[in-house]
Design a protein around this motif. Structure first.
Motif, PDB file in Angstrom:
ATOM      1  N   VAL A   7       0.842  -1.204   0.000  1.00 15.34           N
ATOM      2  CA  VAL A   7       0.000   0.000   0.000  1.00 15.34           C
ATOM      3  C   VAL A   7       0.876   1.253   0.000  1.00 15.34           C
ATOM      4  O   VAL A   7       2.062   1.206   0.333  1.00 15.34           O
ATOM      5  CB  VAL A   7      -0.962   0.031   1.221  1.00 15.34           C
ATOM      6  CG1 VAL A   7      -1.952  -1.108   1.172  1.00 15.34           C
ATOM      7  CG2 VAL A   7      -0.190   0.010   2.534  1.00 15.34           C
ATOM      8  N   GLY A   8       0.276   2.342  -0.370  1.00 14.39           N
ATOM      9  CA  GLY A   8       0.999   3.615  -0.405  1.00 14.39           C
ATOM     10  C   GLY A   8       0.291   4.578  -1.322  1.00 14.39           C
ATOM     11  O   GLY A   8      -0.584   4.177  -2.099  1.00 14.39           O
TER      12      GLY A   8
ATOM     13  N   LYS B  41       4.679   1.515  -6.071  1.00 16.76           N
ATOM     14  CA  LYS B  41       4.105   0.189  -5.762  1.00 16.76           C
ATOM     15  C   LYS B  41       4.092  -0.711  -6.998  1.00 16.76           C
ATOM     16  O   LYS B  41       4.582  -1.833  -6.960  1.00 16.76           O
ATOM     17  CB  LYS B  41       2.643   0.317  -5.281  1.00 16.76           C
ATOM     18  CG  LYS B  41       2.416   1.222  -4.109  1.00 16.76           C
ATOM     19  CD  LYS B  41       0.959   1.186  -3.678  1.00 16.76           C
ATOM     20  CE  LYS B  41      -0.012   1.744  -4.707  1.00 16.76           C
ATOM     21  NZ  LYS B  41      -0.114   3.193  -4.771  1.00 16.76           N
TER      22      LYS B  41
ATOM     23  N   LEU C 172      -7.393   1.139   0.937  1.00 17.83           N
ATOM     24  CA  LEU C 172      -6.999   0.659   2.268  1.00 17.83           C
ATOM     25  C   LEU C 172      -7.993  -0.352   2.831  1.00 17.83           C
ATOM     26  O   LEU C 172      -7.599  -1.335   3.447  1.00 17.83           O
ATOM     27  CB  LEU C 172      -6.886   1.849   3.221  1.00 17.83           C
ATOM     28  CG  LEU C 172      -5.508   2.499   3.304  1.00 17.83           C
ATOM     29  CD1 LEU C 172      -5.536   3.672   4.247  1.00 17.83           C
ATOM     30  CD2 LEU C 172      -4.464   1.494   3.763  1.00 17.83           C
TER      31      LEU C 172
ATOM     32  N   PHE D  15       4.178  -0.888   3.509  1.00 21.89           N
ATOM     33  CA  PHE D  15       3.786   0.495   3.219  1.00 21.89           C
ATOM     34  C   PHE D  15       4.972   1.208   2.560  1.00 21.89           C
ATOM     35  O   PHE D  15       6.082   1.235   3.100  1.00 21.89           O
ATOM     36  CB  PHE D  15       3.360   1.214   4.503  1.00 21.89           C
ATOM     37  CG  PHE D  15       3.096   2.691   4.296  1.00 21.89           C
ATOM     38  CD1 PHE D  15       2.143   3.123   3.366  1.00 21.89           C
ATOM     39  CD2 PHE D  15       3.811   3.654   5.001  1.00 21.89           C
ATOM     40  CE1 PHE D  15       1.908   4.482   3.164  1.00 21.89           C
ATOM     41  CE2 PHE D  15       3.586   5.011   4.798  1.00 21.89           C
ATOM     42  CZ  PHE D  15       2.633   5.421   3.877  1.00 21.89           C
TER      43      PHE D  15
ATOM     44  N   TYR E   8       6.479   4.714   0.611  1.00 18.82           N
ATOM     45  CA  TYR E   8       6.271   6.148   0.407  1.00 18.82           C
ATOM     46  C   TYR E   8       7.474   6.695  -0.349  1.00 18.82           C
ATOM     47  O   TYR E   8       8.612   6.461   0.053  1.00 18.82           O
ATOM     48  CB  TYR E   8       6.115   6.849   1.768  1.00 18.82           C
ATOM     49  CG  TYR E   8       5.815   8.318   1.652  1.00 18.82           C
ATOM     50  CD1 TYR E   8       4.557   8.778   1.245  1.00 18.82           C
ATOM     51  CD2 TYR E   8       6.806   9.270   1.937  1.00 18.82           C
ATOM     52  CE1 TYR E   8       4.296  10.127   1.130  1.00 18.82           C
ATOM     53  CE2 TYR E   8       6.538  10.622   1.824  1.00 18.82           C
ATOM     54  CZ  TYR E   8       5.288  11.048   1.422  1.00 18.82           C
ATOM     55  OH  TYR E   8       5.029  12.389   1.297  1.00 18.82           O
TER      56      TYR E   8
ATOM     57  N   VAL F 272       0.498  -3.383  11.242  1.00 18.57           N
ATOM     58  CA  VAL F 272       0.546  -2.145  10.445  1.00 18.57           C
ATOM     59  C   VAL F 272      -0.755  -1.346  10.577  1.00 18.57           C
ATOM     60  O   VAL F 272      -0.718  -0.130  10.725  1.00 18.57           O
ATOM     61  CB  VAL F 272       0.865  -2.461   8.968  1.00 18.57           C
ATOM     62  CG1 VAL F 272       0.833  -1.190   8.113  1.00 18.57           C
ATOM     63  CG2 VAL F 272       2.224  -3.129   8.842  1.00 18.57           C
TER      64      VAL F 272
ATOM     65  N   THR G 119       3.092   6.280   8.263  1.00 23.39           N
ATOM     66  CA  THR G 119       2.062   5.237   8.152  1.00 23.39           C
ATOM     67  C   THR G 119       0.793   5.688   8.874  1.00 23.39           C
ATOM     68  O   THR G 119      -0.318   5.539   8.354  1.00 23.39           O
ATOM     69  CB  THR G 119       2.575   3.906   8.772  1.00 23.39           C
ATOM     70  OG1 THR G 119       3.924   3.724   8.422  1.00 23.39           O
ATOM     71  CG2 THR G 119       1.748   2.731   8.323  1.00 23.39           C
TER      72      THR G 119
ATOM     73  N   TYR H 141      -0.963   8.248   6.837  1.00 22.80           N
ATOM     74  CA  TYR H 141      -1.572   7.639   5.643  1.00 22.80           C
ATOM     75  C   TYR H 141      -2.862   6.913   6.024  1.00 22.80           C
ATOM     76  O   TYR H 141      -3.892   7.039   5.352  1.00 22.80           O
ATOM     77  CB  TYR H 141      -0.576   6.680   4.972  1.00 22.80           C
ATOM     78  CG  TYR H 141      -1.128   6.027   3.729  1.00 22.80           C
ATOM     79  CD1 TYR H 141      -1.364   6.769   2.578  1.00 22.80           C
ATOM     80  CD2 TYR H 141      -1.432   4.667   3.715  1.00 22.80           C
ATOM     81  CE1 TYR H 141      -1.896   6.168   1.443  1.00 22.80           C
ATOM     82  CE2 TYR H 141      -1.952   4.062   2.581  1.00 22.80           C
ATOM     83  CZ  TYR H 141      -2.188   4.815   1.448  1.00 22.80           C
ATOM     84  OH  TYR H 141      -2.706   4.220   0.322  1.00 22.80           O
TER      85      TYR H 141
END
Lengths: 263, 299
Positions: A46-47, A53, A218, A230, A232, A245, A254, A257
């Motif tokens: 995720v990000g 990604k 998410l 995660f 970034y 997480v 995180t 986010y």
């Protein structure tokens, strides 16, 4: 005497990413990535948008080769084989072991049957005829398509609905008996019902396959992830089990986010 | 507001009518051409049947003998040879350029192809006369026949092949480039080699377009005049080997149009040859369109 169907030996090895750096046209996209992606789990990457990604996912089966001016350093290990250094036959075999389900459903320009049989033909996993037919039905069944496409196996795959097309792409990937399935926002183009069907499929499939999924949603990651990465700005910020997480994030980025401060 | 909307609707209707007139005009030009050629050929058709003209082999205008079979056969054979040679060449060149070549190779080759495509056909004719004709007469033909002047069906086919090659390569390159990259990625991600991806995915997606490209190239090849005229030998005979001279329909027209007034029925005969060419190209296009529709329906 009929030739036996070739079965592929499947292992349960983690996919290990070591010191991975990737740049395109001199611009760094991935920076010093170190990961161990567990087998038989659903890992969600995720990000925010543009954080790298999808590039990371494509690096895992060297689809980055199809982009001009890419420079990669580091290694991606599946057992003792390094995907980054692989070439020729070794690379083809590694790509078979790490399948990819694309973001947009992309049925190949052929029939439903031929789409599923495609990979088995190029890797000579089944002989044409009854053996191939059984394999095609098995993988269509695995994605819950077999009854929906009954009687139209030889019609064009592009005639299926978008949701069915994405499940066909999954069946096509499964048909080469991979160990890992990479899914690049595989449900983003689908309606909520089809999206849920594909999600449920992934959950079911993790018994036999290891799934690495890039997702921008998410809530989806919270529903199905066992393990979360995660990212970034091309860097891994935090990794851990989904519980760690999502419920106890360690890093401020995180936390922000997850709170939706940026996306 | 209502007044302004009325004006917009009126403009829309006017432009639709203008465009419809343009479309009708395009069809009318084609129909007028066919009718014009038919009427001009009428004096010949009044004392010869079409079947008789198409199947007769003798071409003696002074004796009122107009056999078009040698010309029709020459046209079809020259086009077939050119296509047989150009099709694999252009196909593999386009595959290499789109699927394998590095960017600098593409940057070098694409402009060269554009230059080749824009060269006047007389230059191809001169090149054929200076290079291909002697090559055939001195180096190739002696291995197969006792004598050949070099001005042959083979020379015509080769020159025509080189002429249609840039067009076919450009069309194929456009077609292969238009195949979405996601399809290539989907195939490659499963472990397909670049050639497997090209053969089973890229080419397969491009088949309808490739048929259309071949139709365009054949139509161009059938009507090509000057270059072929310079190397074909211009002998009204049915060629029995690639080392025989030939005489395609466009060459017949171009060679004789100025002289036609002195011989009765000659003008009508030449107009009939133009009509045959017109109908052959039209039929070829129609048949290809039917094939194309069938392929598309299958997809």
């Amino acid at each position: 005497m009929a030739m036996k169907e070739r079965t592929v030996k499947r292992t349960a090895q983690p996919l290990v990413v070591k010191n991975l750096n990737l740049s395109i046209g001199g611009t760094p996209i991935l920076k010093n990535i170190n990961l161990e992606l567990p087998a038989h789990k659903i890992t969600c990457i995720v990000g925010p948008s543009g954080c790298g990604k999808s590039t990371l996912l494509k690096t895992l089966n060297r689809l980055t080769d199809m982009t001009d001016d890419v420079h990669i350093e580091g290694s991606v290990l599946l057992g003792d084989q390094d995907i980054i250094k692989a070439s020729g036959v070794e690379l083809i075999e590694l790509r078979r072991r790490i399948g990819l389900v694309p973001q947009q459903p992309t049925p190949l320009p052929m029939s439903i049957y031929d789409n599923v049989a495609y990979g088995r033909r190029i890797h000579k996993l089944s002989r044409a005829g009854r053996q191939m037919h059984k394999s095609v039905l098995r993988y269509l069944n695995a994605v819950g398509l077999v009854t929906e496409v009954k009687g139209k196996l030889h019609s064009s795959a592009s005639r299926l609905s978008i949701g069915q097309q994405q499940r066909l792409c999954l069946a096509r990937s499964l048909a080469v008996e991979p160990e890992y399935i990479l899914a690049d926002e595989a449900t983003s183009a689908l309606d909520p019902i089809s999206s849920r069907t594909v999600e449920d499929l992934f959950v079911k499939l993790k018994e036999d396959y290891s799934i690495i999924m890039v997702t921008h949603t998410l809530s989806q990651a919270q529903r199905i992830a066992d393990y979360v990465v995660f990212i970034y700005m091309g860097e891994v910020v935090e990794t851990g089990t989904a519980d760690q997480v999502f419920n106890h994030p360690q890093h401020e980025l995180t936390q922000n986010y997850l709170k939706g401060i940026f996306s | 507001m209502i007044h302004r909307n009325r004006r917009r609707v009126r403009r829309d209707k006017t432009s639709a009518i203008v465009m419809m007139v343009m479309v009708i005009a395009s069809f009318a030009f084609v129909a007028a051409m066919a009718v014009g050629l038919y009427l001009k050929a009428q004096p010949l058709l009044s004392d010869h049947s079409i079947w008789q003209l198409l199947t007769a082999r003798e071409w003696k205008p002074s004796q009122n003998e107009f056999g078009f079979l040698p010309f029709v056969m020459s046209t079809l054979l020259v086009t077939a040879i050119a296509l047989l040679l150009a099709l694999p060449l252009s196909f593999f060149t386009a595959v290499y350029l789109t699927e394998y070549a590095r960017t600098w190779v593409k940057k070098l080759v694409y402009p060269a192809l554009d230059i080749l495509a824009s060269l006047p056909s007389v230059i191809y004719g001169v090149w054929g006369t200076l290079l291909i004709v002697p090559l055939i007469s001195k180096h190739i033909a002696p291995h197969f026949v006792e004598f050949s002047s070099g001005y042959t069906l083979l020379a015509s086919g080769l020159v025509l092949c080189v002429m249609v090659l840039p067009l076919m390569v450009s069309l194929f390159v456009e077609l292969f480039s238009a195949v979405p990259n996601q399809l290539r990625e989907a195939s490659t991600a499963m472990g397909a080699t670049p050639w497997q991806t090209t053969r089973r995915v890229v080419v397969r997606s491009s088949i309808p377009g490739m048929i259309a490209a071949v139709v365009l190239a054949v139509s161009k090849a059938m009507g090509e005049t000057i270059a072929v005229l310079m190397v074909c030998g211009n002998m009204p005979q049915i060629p029995h080997s690639v080392f025989d001279a030939c005489y395609p329909l466009p060459a017949l027209l171009a060679n004789n149009y100025g002289e036609m007034l002195s011989v009765p029925r000659y003008e009508a005969a030449l107009m009939f040859s133009a009509l045959i060419l017109f109908v052959v190209v039209l039929l070829f296009n129609l048949i290809s369109r039917i094939i194309l529709n069938r392929v598309k329906a299958k997809d």
